[in-house]
Design a protein around this motif. Structure first.
Motif, mmCIF file in Angstrom:
data_model
loop_
_atom_site.group_PDB
_atom_site.id
_atom_site.type_symbol
_atom_site.label_atom_id
_atom_site.label_comp_id
_atom_site.label_asym_id
_atom_site.label_seq_id
_atom_site.Cartn_x
_atom_site.Cartn_y
_atom_site.Cartn_z
ATOM 1 N N ALA A 149 -20.136 -16.875 10.601
ATOM 2 C CA ALA A 149 -18.715 -16.690 10.313
ATOM 3 C C ALA A 149 -17.921 -17.819 10.966
ATOM 4 N N ASN A 150 -16.751 -18.131 10.394
ATOM 5 C CA ASN A 150 -15.935 -19.224 10.913
ATOM 6 C C ASN A 150 -14.464 -18.892 10.706
ATOM 7 N N VAL A 151 -13.626 -19.900 10.725
ATOM 8 C CA VAL A 151 -12.188 -19.666 10.632
ATOM 9 C C VAL A 151 -11.791 -19.075 9.275
ATOM 10 N N ILE A 152 -12.599 -19.277 8.251
ATOM 11 C CA ILE A 152 -12.291 -18.679 6.945
ATOM 12 C C ILE A 152 -12.302 -17.159 7.057
ATOM 13 N N GLN A 153 -13.335 -16.625 7.689
ATOM 14 C CA GLN A 153 -13.400 -15.175 7.892
ATOM 15 C C GLN A 153 -12.297 -14.711 8.854
ATOM 16 N N SER A 172 4.296 -10.283 12.901
ATOM 17 C CA SER A 172 3.138 -10.887 13.563
ATOM 18 C C SER A 172 3.085 -12.369 13.215
ATOM 19 N N TYR A 173 2.599 -13.139 14.167
ATOM 20 C CA TYR A 173 2.635 -14.594 14.067
ATOM 21 C C TYR A 173 1.241 -15.162 14.346
ATOM 22 N N PRO A 174 0.645 -15.861 13.370
ATOM 23 C CA PRO A 174 -0.696 -16.407 13.565
ATOM 24 C C PRO A 174 -0.680 -17.834 14.107
ATOM 25 N N LYS A 175 -1.747 -18.163 14.813
ATOM 26 C CA LYS A 175 -1.989 -19.544 15.219
ATOM 27 C C LYS A 175 -3.488 -19.762 15.308
ATOM 28 N N THR A 176 -3.903 -21.002 15.204
ATOM 29 C CA THR A 176 -5.300 -21.323 15.429
ATOM 30 C C THR A 176 -5.563 -21.329 16.930
ATOM 31 N N SER A 177 -6.817 -21.170 17.302
ATOM 32 C CA SER A 177 -7.172 -21.277 18.719
ATOM 33 C C SER A 177 -7.353 -22.733 19.129
ATOM 34 N N GLY A 178 -7.493 -23.615 18.131
ATOM 35 C CA GLY A 178 -7.850 -24.993 18.422
ATOM 36 C C GLY A 178 -9.333 -25.165 18.635
ATOM 37 N N SER A 179 -10.053 -24.048 18.601
ATOM 38 C CA SER A 179 -11.507 -24.063 18.736
ATOM 39 C C SER A 179 -12.091 -23.462 17.470
ATOM 40 N N LYS A 180 -12.798 -22.332 17.570
ATOM 41 C CA LYS A 180 -13.450 -21.743 16.402
ATOM 42 C C LYS A 180 -12.575 -20.745 15.666
ATOM 43 N N ALA A 272 -13.481 -22.349 0.478
ATOM 44 C CA ALA A 272 -14.941 -22.400 0.502
ATOM 45 C C ALA A 272 -15.371 -23.184 1.727
ATOM 46 N N ALA A 273 -16.536 -22.836 2.261
ATOM 47 C CA ALA A 273 -17.044 -23.541 3.434
ATOM 48 C C ALA A 273 -17.356 -24.984 3.063
ATOM 49 N N LYS A 274 -16.678 -25.908 3.721
ATOM 50 C CA LYS A 274 -16.882 -27.331 3.474
ATOM 51 C C LYS A 274 -17.155 -28.027 4.801
ATOM 52 N N LYS A 275 -17.374 -29.336 4.719
ATOM 53 C CA LYS A 275 -17.647 -30.086 5.935
ATOM 54 C C LYS A 275 -16.499 -29.942 6.916
ATOM 55 N N ARG A 276 -15.262 -30.009 6.411
ATOM 56 C CA ARG A 276 -14.094 -29.780 7.260
ATOM 57 C C ARG A 276 -13.487 -28.440 6.898
ATOM 58 N N LEU A 277 -13.491 -27.547 7.834
ATOM 59 C CA LEU A 277 -12.940 -26.222 7.615
ATOM 60 C C LEU A 277 -11.419 -26.279 7.580
ATOM 61 N N PRO A 278 -10.767 -25.286 6.981
ATOM 62 C CA PRO A 278 -9.300 -25.271 6.961
ATOM 63 C C PRO A 278 -8.732 -25.022 8.352
#
Length: 311
Positions: A149-153, A172-180, A272-278
């Motif tokens: 699983a990754n950021v897509i999930q 609610s407010y989303p943000k990336t972790s900057g990691s996984k 879709a899972a690609k080399k660079r994730l969203p």
């Protein structure tokens, strides 16, 4: 770039050293560039640090070498840096209190970056005018994907959580972790304790685990997380911290914990899972986003909601 320079930062004279030192070998990013990032991002970063004790993570010799967490203000802390002495229950170093740095202004941010502080972590509560910890003013959930699983999930789970918060009348407010993974915030009014906020977040996680058992797990056992997204409700414990919005991360590349829009989350969930994730942003990406959109989390700073009854 000279090895050492004295600069004036809002009336404070700071000696910056080893500006050419490469902290990210994969990209060649130097300490000087990290200081420059934090300087330009300070206008949106500082409101999310204000009145919160900062736990720092330092990489003195770059991200390929050893790092360490630092809670106590380091030896040689300038007398103009604001600090707060707070109880330290369960300290691994048997300390009754910790003297935390309070990163409330640009000079403090630049001083920390010059110490090769890459990551800034803060709790969900603030320090009041008397120097005491308050009840949490926000709820946080951390979405941690277990491979593959990754950021897509994580985006898929964020949408499900967002629906539950909407049903409860909570923004609610989303943000990336900057990691996984990702995090989500809900602004609170401070009327609930950290135990109550943790219990509420845990209840939501358990509900979603029951409804989506192949996608979500609410239990902490790492062995059970494979291919699922762990909804870490325990980040609401007063003793825990979460990486701050706009903090750089000590990864192979200088990625940043980045606020995102719900449209971006929806797009990420369909990717879709690609080399660079969203939803992967580095320091240059984030400065461009700030220039275009400002702080996507700014509305949260002016909101305060009571914690609903989970039942």
């Amino acid at each position: 770039m000279p090895s050492k320079v004295n600069v004036d930062v809002e009336g404070r004279t700071l000696g910056l050293s080893n500006l050419e030192k490469v902290l990210y070998p994969e990209t060649g990013t130097t300490k000087g560039e990290i200081i420059q990032y934090y300087t330009h991002a300070a206008s949106v970063l500082l409101p999310h640090l204000r009145d919160r004790p900062v736990t720092r993570k330092r990489w003195p010799n770059g991200v390929d070498e050893a790092n360490f967490f630092e809670k106590n203000a380091p030896r040689g802390t300038p007398d103009w840096v604001r600090t707060a002495e707070l109880p330290s229950p369960g300290s691994t170093k048997d300390r009754e209190t910790v003297v935390y740095v309070m990163a409330d202004d640009l000079p403090t941010i630049v001083w920390l970056a010059n110490l090769a502080v890459l990551e800034l972590h803060v709790p969900q509560w603030t320090v009041d005018a008397d120097g005491a910890a308050t009840n949490p003013d926000r709820l946080v959930v951390d979405l941690d994907p277990g491979e593959p699983a990754n950021v897509i999930q994580c985006c898929q789970v964020a949408l499900l959580l967002g629906e539950l918060f909407d049903e409860a009348g909570l923004p609610s407010y989303p943000k990336t972790s900057g990691s996984k993974g990702m995090q989500m915030y809900v602004p609170l009014d401070g009327s609930a304790t950290d135990d109550e906020v943790s219990a509420y977040a845990r209840g939501l996680a358990q509900r979603l685990e029951r409804e989506h058992p192949k996608l979500i797990i609410s239990r902490m056992e790492r062995a059970a997380r494979g291919g699922k997204v762990f909804i870490d409700w325990s980040q609401n414990n007063a003793a825990k911290t979460t990486v701050a919005p706009y903090s750089v991360r000590g990864r192979a590349r200088p990625t940043v914990s980045t606020p995102v829009t719900w449209d971006e989350v929806e797009h990420g969930a369909r990717s879709a899972a690609k080399k660079r994730l969203p939803l992967q942003f580095d320091i240059d990406d984030v400065l461009a986003r700030i220039g275009e959109d400002g702080d996507l989390l700014e509305p949260m700073l002016d909101e305060a909601h009571p914690l609903p009854d989970l039942s």
